[in-house]
Design a protein around this motif. Structure first.
Motif, PDB file in Angstrom:
ATOM      1  N   PHE A 159       0.843  -1.201   0.000  1.00  0.00           N
ATOM      2  CA  PHE A 159       0.000   0.000   0.000  1.00  0.00           C
ATOM      3  C   PHE A 159       0.882   1.256   0.000  1.00  0.00           C
ATOM      4  O   PHE A 159       0.635   2.215  -0.750  1.00  0.00           O
ATOM      5  CB  PHE A 159      -0.917  -0.034   1.227  1.00  0.00           C
ATOM      6  CG  PHE A 159      -1.998   1.013   1.231  1.00  0.00           C
ATOM      7  CD1 PHE A 159      -3.287   0.689   0.855  1.00  0.00           C
ATOM      8  CD2 PHE A 159      -1.727   2.321   1.626  1.00  0.00           C
ATOM      9  CE1 PHE A 159      -4.300   1.653   0.875  1.00  0.00           C
ATOM     10  CE2 PHE A 159      -2.723   3.283   1.639  1.00  0.00           C
ATOM     11  CZ  PHE A 159      -4.015   2.948   1.266  1.00  0.00           C
ATOM     12  N   THR A 160       1.919   1.223   0.828  1.00  0.00           N
ATOM     13  CA  THR A 160       2.849   2.349   0.928  1.00  0.00           C
ATOM     14  C   THR A 160       3.544   2.619  -0.412  1.00  0.00           C
ATOM     15  O   THR A 160       3.732   3.772  -0.814  1.00  0.00           O
ATOM     16  CB  THR A 160       3.903   2.025   2.003  1.00  0.00           C
ATOM     17  OG1 THR A 160       3.250   1.931   3.254  1.00  0.00           O
ATOM     18  CG2 THR A 160       4.975   3.079   2.069  1.00  0.00           C
ATOM     19  N   ARG A 161       3.920   1.536  -1.100  1.00  0.00           N
ATOM     20  CA  ARG A 161       4.547   1.656  -2.418  1.00  0.00           C
ATOM     21  C   ARG A 161       3.597   2.396  -3.367  1.00  0.00           C
ATOM     22  O   ARG A 161       4.012   3.281  -4.114  1.00  0.00           O
ATOM     23  CB  ARG A 161       4.876   0.257  -2.940  1.00  0.00           C
ATOM     24  CG  ARG A 161       5.554   0.223  -4.296  1.00  0.00           C
ATOM     25  CD  ARG A 161       5.923  -1.203  -4.678  1.00  0.00           C
ATOM     26  NE  ARG A 161       6.841  -1.782  -3.690  1.00  0.00           N
ATOM     27  CZ  ARG A 161       6.604  -2.861  -2.965  1.00  0.00           C
ATOM     28  NH1 ARG A 161       5.481  -3.547  -3.113  1.00  0.00           N
ATOM     29  NH2 ARG A 161       7.479  -3.292  -2.098  1.00  0.00           N
ATOM     30  N   GLY A 162       2.317   2.041  -3.275  1.00  0.00           N
ATOM     31  CA  GLY A 162       1.321   2.725  -4.091  1.00  0.00           C
ATOM     32  C   GLY A 162       1.215   4.202  -3.747  1.00  0.00           C
ATOM     33  O   GLY A 162       1.112   5.048  -4.635  1.00  0.00           O
ATOM     34  N   VAL A 163       1.253   4.509  -2.450  1.00  0.00           N
ATOM     35  CA  VAL A 163       1.183   5.914  -2.029  1.00  0.00           C
ATOM     36  C   VAL A 163       2.341   6.692  -2.657  1.00  0.00           C
ATOM     37  O   VAL A 163       2.145   7.763  -3.241  1.00  0.00           O
ATOM     38  CB  VAL A 163       1.226   6.036  -0.488  1.00  0.00           C
ATOM     39  CG1 VAL A 163       1.448   7.483  -0.066  1.00  0.00           C
ATOM     40  CG2 VAL A 163      -0.061   5.490   0.134  1.00  0.00           C
ATOM     41  N   LEU A 164       3.545   6.132  -2.553  1.00  0.00           N
ATOM     42  CA  LEU A 164       4.719   6.857  -3.072  1.00  0.00           C
ATOM     43  C   LEU A 164       4.645   7.017  -4.584  1.00  0.00           C
ATOM     44  O   LEU A 164       4.949   8.097  -5.109  1.00  0.00           O
ATOM     45  CB  LEU A 164       6.005   6.164  -2.628  1.00  0.00           C
ATOM     46  CG  LEU A 164       6.365   6.597  -1.202  1.00  0.00           C
ATOM     47  CD1 LEU A 164       7.131   5.547  -0.452  1.00  0.00           C
ATOM     48  CD2 LEU A 164       7.121   7.928  -1.230  1.00  0.00           C
ATOM     49  N   HIS A 165       4.215   5.983  -5.266  1.00  0.00           N
ATOM     50  CA  HIS A 165       4.092   6.113  -6.719  1.00  0.00           C
ATOM     51  C   HIS A 165       2.981   7.096  -7.075  1.00  0.00           C
ATOM     52  O   HIS A 165       3.114   7.879  -8.016  1.00  0.00           O
ATOM     53  CB  HIS A 165       3.885   4.744  -7.360  1.00  0.00           C
ATOM     54  CG  HIS A 165       5.125   3.881  -7.292  1.00  0.00           C
ATOM     55  ND1 HIS A 165       5.093   2.521  -7.437  1.00  0.00           N
ATOM     56  CD2 HIS A 165       6.430   4.215  -7.088  1.00  0.00           C
ATOM     57  CE1 HIS A 165       6.337   2.041  -7.321  1.00  0.00           C
ATOM     58  NE2 HIS A 165       7.164   3.050  -7.095  1.00  0.00           N
ATOM     59  N   GLY A 166       1.918   7.089  -6.286  1.00  0.00           N
ATOM     60  CA  GLY A 166       0.825   8.048  -6.501  1.00  0.00           C
ATOM     61  C   GLY A 166       1.293   9.486  -6.318  1.00  0.00           C
ATOM     62  O   GLY A 166       0.772  10.407  -6.952  1.00  0.00           O
ATOM     63  N   LEU A 167       2.279   9.682  -5.442  1.00  0.00           N
ATOM     64  CA  LEU A 167       2.829  11.023  -5.219  1.00  0.00           C
ATOM     65  C   LEU A 167       3.877  11.377  -6.264  1.00  0.00           C
ATOM     66  O   LEU A 167       4.451  12.460  -6.226  1.00  0.00           O
ATOM     67  CB  LEU A 167       3.445  11.114  -3.820  1.00  0.00           C
ATOM     68  CG  LEU A 167       2.454  11.036  -2.652  1.00  0.00           C
ATOM     69  CD1 LEU A 167       3.202  10.862  -1.332  1.00  0.00           C
ATOM     70  CD2 LEU A 167       1.576  12.282  -2.602  1.00  0.00           C
ATOM     71  N   GLY A 168       4.156  10.438  -7.165  1.00  0.00           N
ATOM     72  CA  GLY A 168       5.075  10.743  -8.264  1.00  0.00           C
ATOM     73  C   GLY A 168       6.491  10.259  -8.061  1.00  0.00           C
ATOM     74  O   GLY A 168       7.370  10.526  -8.875  1.00  0.00           O
ATOM     75  N   TYR A 169       6.724   9.509  -6.973  1.00  0.00           N
ATOM     76  CA  TYR A 169       8.060   8.945  -6.772  1.00  0.00           C
ATOM     77  C   TYR A 169       8.215   7.740  -7.694  1.00  0.00           C
ATOM     78  O   TYR A 169       7.380   6.840  -7.697  1.00  0.00           O
ATOM     79  CB  TYR A 169       8.236   8.527  -5.308  1.00  0.00           C
ATOM     80  CG  TYR A 169       9.603   7.944  -5.053  1.00  0.00           C
ATOM     81  CD1 TYR A 169      10.708   8.770  -4.914  1.00  0.00           C
ATOM     82  CD2 TYR A 169       9.777   6.569  -4.978  1.00  0.00           C
ATOM     83  CE1 TYR A 169      11.971   8.243  -4.709  1.00  0.00           C
ATOM     84  CE2 TYR A 169      11.037   6.031  -4.766  1.00  0.00           C
ATOM     85  CZ  TYR A 169      12.125   6.875  -4.633  1.00  0.00           C
ATOM     86  OH  TYR A 169      13.371   6.347  -4.427  1.00  0.00           O
ATOM     87  N   GLU A 170       9.291   7.724  -8.464  1.00  0.00           N
ATOM     88  CA  GLU A 170       9.399   6.689  -9.499  1.00  0.00           C
ATOM     89  C   GLU A 170      10.381   5.568  -9.164  1.00  0.00           C
ATOM     90  O   GLU A 170      10.492   4.595  -9.892  1.00  0.00           O
ATOM     91  CB  GLU A 170       9.758   7.349 -10.843  1.00  0.00           C
ATOM     92  CG  GLU A 170       8.574   8.159 -11.367  1.00  0.00           C
ATOM     93  CD  GLU A 170       8.851   8.883 -12.676  1.00  0.00           C
ATOM     94  OE1 GLU A 170      10.009   8.821 -13.154  1.00  0.00           O
ATOM     95  OE2 GLU A 170       7.912   9.495 -13.197  1.00  0.00           O
ATOM     96  N   GLY A 171      11.103   5.698  -8.054  1.00  0.00           N
ATOM     97  CA  GLY A 171      12.106   4.680  -7.725  1.00  0.00           C
ATOM     98  C   GLY A 171      11.510   3.499  -6.980  1.00  0.00           C
ATOM     99  O   GLY A 171      10.299   3.345  -6.872  1.00  0.00           O
ATOM    100  N   ARG A 172      12.400   2.654  -6.484  1.00  0.00           N
ATOM    101  CA  ARG A 172      12.010   1.459  -5.753  1.00  0.00           C
ATOM    102  C   ARG A 172      11.529   1.827  -4.351  1.00  0.00           C
ATOM    103  O   ARG A 172      12.087   2.709  -3.699  1.00  0.00           O
ATOM    104  CB  ARG A 172      13.251   0.584  -5.613  1.00  0.00           C
ATOM    105  CG  ARG A 172      13.128  -0.785  -6.216  1.00  0.00           C
ATOM    106  CD  ARG A 172      14.516  -1.401  -6.316  1.00  0.00           C
ATOM    107  NE  ARG A 172      14.866  -2.146  -5.098  1.00  0.00           N
ATOM    108  CZ  ARG A 172      14.470  -3.390  -4.866  1.00  0.00           C
ATOM    109  NH1 ARG A 172      13.708  -4.023  -5.727  1.00  0.00           N
ATOM    110  NH2 ARG A 172      14.842  -4.025  -3.776  1.00  0.00           N
ATOM    111  N   VAL A 173      10.519   1.146  -3.893  1.00  0.00           N
ATOM    112  CA  VAL A 173      10.029   1.339  -2.530  1.00  0.00           C
ATOM    113  C   VAL A 173      10.046  -0.019  -1.845  1.00  0.00           C
ATOM    114  O   VAL A 173       9.331  -0.929  -2.250  1.00  0.00           O
ATOM    115  CB  VAL A 173       8.593   1.906  -2.527  1.00  0.00           C
ATOM    116  CG1 VAL A 173       8.073   2.008  -1.103  1.00  0.00           C
ATOM    117  CG2 VAL A 173       8.557   3.264  -3.217  1.00  0.00           C
ATOM    118  N   THR A 174      10.894  -0.156  -0.841  1.00  0.00           N
ATOM    119  CA  THR A 174      11.010  -1.438  -0.143  1.00  0.00           C
ATOM    120  C   THR A 174      10.743  -1.244   1.337  1.00  0.00           C
ATOM    121  O   THR A 174      10.707  -0.115   1.835  1.00  0.00           O
ATOM    122  CB  THR A 174      12.416  -2.032  -0.323  1.00  0.00           C
ATOM    123  OG1 THR A 174      13.353  -1.050   0.121  1.00  0.00           O
ATOM    124  CG2 THR A 174      12.678  -2.382  -1.774  1.00  0.00           C
ATOM    125  N   SER A 175      10.562  -2.344   2.009  1.00  0.00           N
ATOM    126  CA  SER A 175      10.301  -2.276   3.435  1.00  0.00           C
ATOM    127  C   SER A 175      11.516  -1.751   4.180  1.00  0.00           C
ATOM    128  O   SER A 175      12.630  -2.207   3.958  1.00  0.00           O
ATOM    129  CB  SER A 175       9.951  -3.655   3.970  1.00  0.00           C
ATOM    130  OG  SER A 175       9.888  -3.576   5.380  1.00  0.00           O
TER     131      SER A 175
END
Ligand code: ADP
Ligand code: MG
Length: 141
Positions: free
Chosen positions: A41-57
């Motif tokens: 869900f957090t990865r989705g939030v960051l991508h929704g905010l326009g962050y394009e890199g990897r999001v890991t725990s």
């Protein structure tokens, strides 16, 4: 609000949609079992905010910081942080100064130091293997 998702991609998409409601200073407290989908869900939030890199725990780093095009985001995983002394050691309270969005997995472990008002996202396993029941709410003053 309650939602059912059927895949990690759907959970990310819900997170990206949810991101539109967030602004600097917001604190989102996640709860739910290991593997429920808090990081997805957090990865989705960051991508929704326009962050394009990897999001890991951030489990081992405790906190990951991201700069999105519009707002800074701090992502905590407090799984192994069991008392408020340990929270102060990692400077947790300094992230609550209103300058960024703060996303907190295992927020139960920060119950004593959450601000008065915050948002909540609870994720529970559903009936089928890939079903998740996601409850979005808030605690108000
Ligand atoms: P958490 O951060 O809550 O421990 P993660 O997001 O790291 O959970 O992992 C969720 C796991 O569950 C991933 O392996 C993902 O592929 C799987 N999964 C299966 N269905 C879903 C779904 N509907 N939503 C989110 N994750 C799902
Ligand atoms: Mg996680």
């Amino acid at each position: 609000m309650e939602y059912i998702t059927h895949s990690p991609e759907e959970t990310e998409a819900l997170g990206a949609e949810y991101a539109k409601s967030l602004k600097a200073g917001d604190v989102v407290a996640f709860s739910g079992d290991l593997g429920a989908g808090k990081t997805a869900f957090t990865r989705g939030v960051l991508h929704g905010l326009g962050y394009e890199g990897r999001v890991t725990s951030p489990t081992f780093a405790i906190a990951n910081e991201y700069e999105t095009p519009t707002v800074k985001v701090a992502h905590f995983d407090l799984y192994r942080i069991l008392d408020s002394e340990a929270l102060f050691e990692i400077g947790f309270d300094e992230y609550l100064d209103g300058s960024r969005i703060v996303l907190i997995e295992w927020s139960e472990n920060a119950a004593d130091v959450l601000p008065e008002a915050y948002k909540t996202v609870h994720i529970a396993y559903g009936d089928a293997d890939n079903d998740r029941r996601i409850t979005i709410g808030e605690v108000t003053v």
